[in-house]
Design an enzyme around this catalytic site. Structure first.
Site, PDB file in Angstrom:
ATOM      1  N   THR A  36       0.831  -1.208   0.000  1.00 18.96           N
ATOM      2  CA  THR A  36       0.000   0.000   0.000  1.00 18.96           C
ATOM      3  C   THR A  36       0.867   1.260   0.000  1.00 18.96           C
ATOM      4  OG1 THR A  36      -0.122  -0.365   2.371  1.00 18.96           O
ATOM      5  CG2 THR A  36      -2.079  -0.909   1.110  1.00 18.96           C
ATOM      6  N   ASP A  37       2.139   1.125   0.435  1.00 13.22           N
ATOM      7  CA  ASP A  37       2.933   2.364   0.632  1.00 13.22           C
ATOM      8  C   ASP A  37       3.163   3.134  -0.666  1.00 13.22           C
ATOM      9  OD1 ASP A  37       4.875   0.488  -0.241  1.00 13.22           O
ATOM     10  OD2 ASP A  37       6.338   1.011   1.319  1.00 13.22           O
ATOM     11  N   SER A  68      32.715  -5.159   6.297  1.00 12.84           N
ATOM     12  CA  SER A  68      31.519  -5.870   6.725  1.00 12.84           C
ATOM     13  C   SER A  68      31.948  -7.089   7.541  1.00 12.84           C
ATOM     14  CB  SER A  68      30.713  -6.319   5.498  1.00 12.84           C
ATOM     15  OG  SER A  68      29.870  -7.389   5.862  1.00 12.84           O
ATOM     16  N   ALA A 121      15.110 -12.001   4.177  1.00 17.83           N
ATOM     17  CA  ALA A 121      13.981 -12.627   4.869  1.00 17.83           C
ATOM     18  C   ALA A 121      12.759 -11.719   4.873  1.00 17.83           C
ATOM     19  CB  ALA A 121      14.379 -12.980   6.302  1.00 17.83           C
ATOM     20  N   GLY A 122      12.860 -10.567   4.220  1.00 18.12           N
ATOM     21  CA  GLY A 122      11.705  -9.665   4.146  1.00 18.12           C
ATOM     22  C   GLY A 122      11.537  -8.825   5.394  1.00 18.12           C
ATOM     23  N   SER A 124      13.732  -6.300   6.007  1.00 21.32           N
ATOM     24  CA  SER A 124      14.351  -5.008   5.683  1.00 21.32           C
ATOM     25  C   SER A 124      15.761  -4.795   6.201  1.00 21.32           C
ATOM     26  CB  SER A 124      13.468  -3.857   6.173  1.00 21.32           C
ATOM     27  OG  SER A 124      12.269  -3.895   5.515  1.00 21.32           O
ATOM     28  N   SER A 125      16.606  -5.766   5.938  1.00 24.95           N
ATOM     29  CA  SER A 125      18.012  -5.540   6.278  1.00 24.95           C
ATOM     30  C   SER A 125      18.568  -4.374   5.464  1.00 24.95           C
ATOM     31  CB  SER A 125      18.824  -6.810   6.031  1.00 24.95           C
ATOM     32  OG  SER A 125      18.603  -7.269   4.719  1.00 24.95           O
ATOM     33  N   ASP A 170       9.734   0.836   4.879  1.00 18.09           N
ATOM     34  CA  ASP A 170      10.815   0.161   5.602  1.00 18.09           C
ATOM     35  C   ASP A 170      11.763   1.157   6.257  1.00 18.09           C
ATOM     36  OD1 ASP A 170       9.559  -1.892   4.312  1.00 18.09           O
ATOM     37  OD2 ASP A 170      11.189  -2.314   2.920  1.00 18.09           O
TER      38      ASP A 170
HETATM   39  C1  GLA Z   1       9.075  -3.999   0.415  1.00 18.01           C
HETATM   40  C2  GLA Z   1       9.245  -2.512   0.097  1.00 18.01           C
HETATM   41  C3  GLA Z   1       8.231  -1.658   0.852  1.00 18.01           C
HETATM   42  C4  GLA Z   1       6.820  -2.174   0.689  1.00 18.01           C
HETATM   43  C5  GLA Z   1       6.760  -3.693   0.911  1.00 18.01           C
HETATM   44  C6  GLA Z   1       5.415  -4.254   0.580  1.00 18.01           C
HETATM   45  O1  GLA Z   1       9.395  -4.234   1.762  1.00 18.01           O
HETATM   46  O2  GLA Z   1      10.554  -2.088   0.399  1.00 18.01           O
HETATM   47  O3  GLA Z   1       8.336  -0.312   0.448  1.00 18.01           O
HETATM   48  O4  GLA Z   1       6.308  -1.835  -0.577  1.00 18.01           O
HETATM   49  O5  GLA Z   1       7.739  -4.389   0.165  1.00 18.01           O
HETATM   50  O6  GLA Z   1       4.445  -3.753   1.412  1.00 18.01           O
END
Ligand code: GLA
Length: 383
Positions: A36-37, A68, A121-122, A124-125, A170
């Site tokens: 949605t963002d 790193s 892993a989704g 947001s690293s 994120d």
């Molecule tokens: C990723 C993107 C976010 C968002 C999500 C889905 O994490 O970086 O901006 O769009 O997918 O909600």
């Protein structure tokens, strides 16, 4: 979280510094409001207790020297030079370039960094990496950006130096998060409200499929383009329509015949998801976590069937969640095509759910999922 002693030891060994500044920025979860963002809608993320941390010292030159800890790899580049070829270093390079575009002049520095956010892993690293370097450079070079600008700098790093046209969720969550609170962010105005989220007797757990889909970034951009295609159809008939946020389901349905069926399904999901989030916030304000959890299941269904960003492994883990008592809600989280399921589960049923998932997942896919218990914690900060 990585120990500060490790960072201090590492910056001493690699660059000979005995004094340094230390910063960290977390990954995020998102309770509801997926994809949605970038449509100008709402999201409901929170920063978590998994971070990237760094130790940094300005070096008085225009050279950036990075090490790193996790990759055991060093990279150097000039702040005015070419983009480094290592993906992880290009995030840092991108942050610097985006700061320069906004008139700032960060100098060279030596930095070591590492963390405990699982990659891909989704959770947001990459946003954590942008946010920790953004915060550190802003502080040590006194650049004067506020946190909203730092979030945009991180987002534009993804667009211009990584090639993902992501939204702002994120980076915003990593920078603005607070312990025990979720952020209801209006991604159009960037106004936000913090909601307490400390449900008694309930835990949040991530089940990582360990699937890293190679389509994640290309398909992400395709979804975004499909949303824009839907908007273009409606905008022909309705004034002031710029983003899916401006489109009601009735408008979409009225012009269904004029769009590709896939575009219709994508838009239908986003508009419904935005409304679900607003309704879900009402549930939270009444502490009705059971009703909120039902919405998480519906979000998953939409992401899987309408938005087409789930995968077999994610669907499987959510299906198991439906069959275990005490799992109030579960859904895939983040961009999709792999990564994690976020589940909201009663304390007393947590172990049973995790055991059941592990066993069934191993049997079906021949590998172990990773289980990550998360606690909502503070956003980016200096130690
Ligand atoms: C990723 C993107 C976010 C968002 C999500 C889905 O994490 O970086 O901006 O769009 O997918 O909600």
């Amino acid at each position: 979280m990585i120990d500060s002693a490790i960072l201090k030891k590492s910056i001493k060994e690699k660059f000979g510094h005995s004094d340094c500044s230390i910063f960290s920025a977390p990954g995020r979860i998102n309770l509801i409001g997926e994809h949605t963002d970038y449509n100008g809608g709402f999201v409901l993320p929170a920063s978590i207790d998994k971070c990237i941390s760094l130790a940094i010292v300005p070096n008085g030159t225009s050279t950036v020297n990075l090490y790193s800890i996790d990759y055991d790899e060093s990279v150097s580049f000039d702040v005015d030079g070419e983009k480094p070829k290592q993906q992880w270093a290009s995030y840092v390079y991108g942050v610097i370039q985006e700061m320069k575009k906004r008139g700032a002049s960060p100098g060279g520095f030596d930095a070591v960094f590492g963390g405990d956010i699982p990659l891909g892993a989704g959770i947001s690293s990459s946003a954590a990496l942008e946010s920790v370097f953004g915060t550190a450079l802003n502080t040590i070079f006194k650049l004067g950006f506020d946190k909203r600008e730092l979030a945009k700098i991180g987002q534009m790093t993804e667009h211009n130096y990584v090639g993902v046209r992501c939204g702002i969720m994120d980076q915003f969550a990593s920078l603005f998060g607070e312990a025990g609170k979720v952020i209801r962010l209006d991604c159009r105005s960037l106004e936000y409200e913090l909601f307490p989220f400390e449900p008694e007797g309930i835990r949040l757990v991530l089940i990582d499929t360990m699937v890293k889909h190679s389509l994640a970034s290309s398909e992400y951009n395709v979804r975004r383009a499909q949303c824009e295609a839907g908007v273009a159809v409606i905008a022909k008939y309705k004034e002031g329509v710029e983003l899916l946020r401006d489109v009601a389901l009735e408008d979409l349905d009225a012009h269904k015949g004029e769009m590709d069926p896939e575009v219709y399904r994508r838009c239908h999901f986003v508009i419904s998801e935005n409304q679900r989030l607003l309704d879900g916030c009402e549930d939270l304000s009444r502490s009705d976590y059971a009703l909120f959890g039902q919405k998480m299941f519906r979000t998953h269904e939409g992401l899987s069937k309408e938005y087409g960003v789930s995968c077999e492994e994610l669907d499987f883990i959510v299906e198991i969640a439906r069959s275990v008592e005490g799992v109030l809600g579960a859904r895939m989280m983040g961009g999709g095509f792999g990564g994690c399921v976020l589940a909201m589960v009663k304390n007393e049923n947590h172990d049973e759910y995790v055991a059941k998932v592990r066993e069934a997942y191993q049997k079906r896919f021949g590998k172990d999922p990773r289980v990550i218990d998360v606690v909502i914690s503070d956003g980016a900060r200096q130690w």
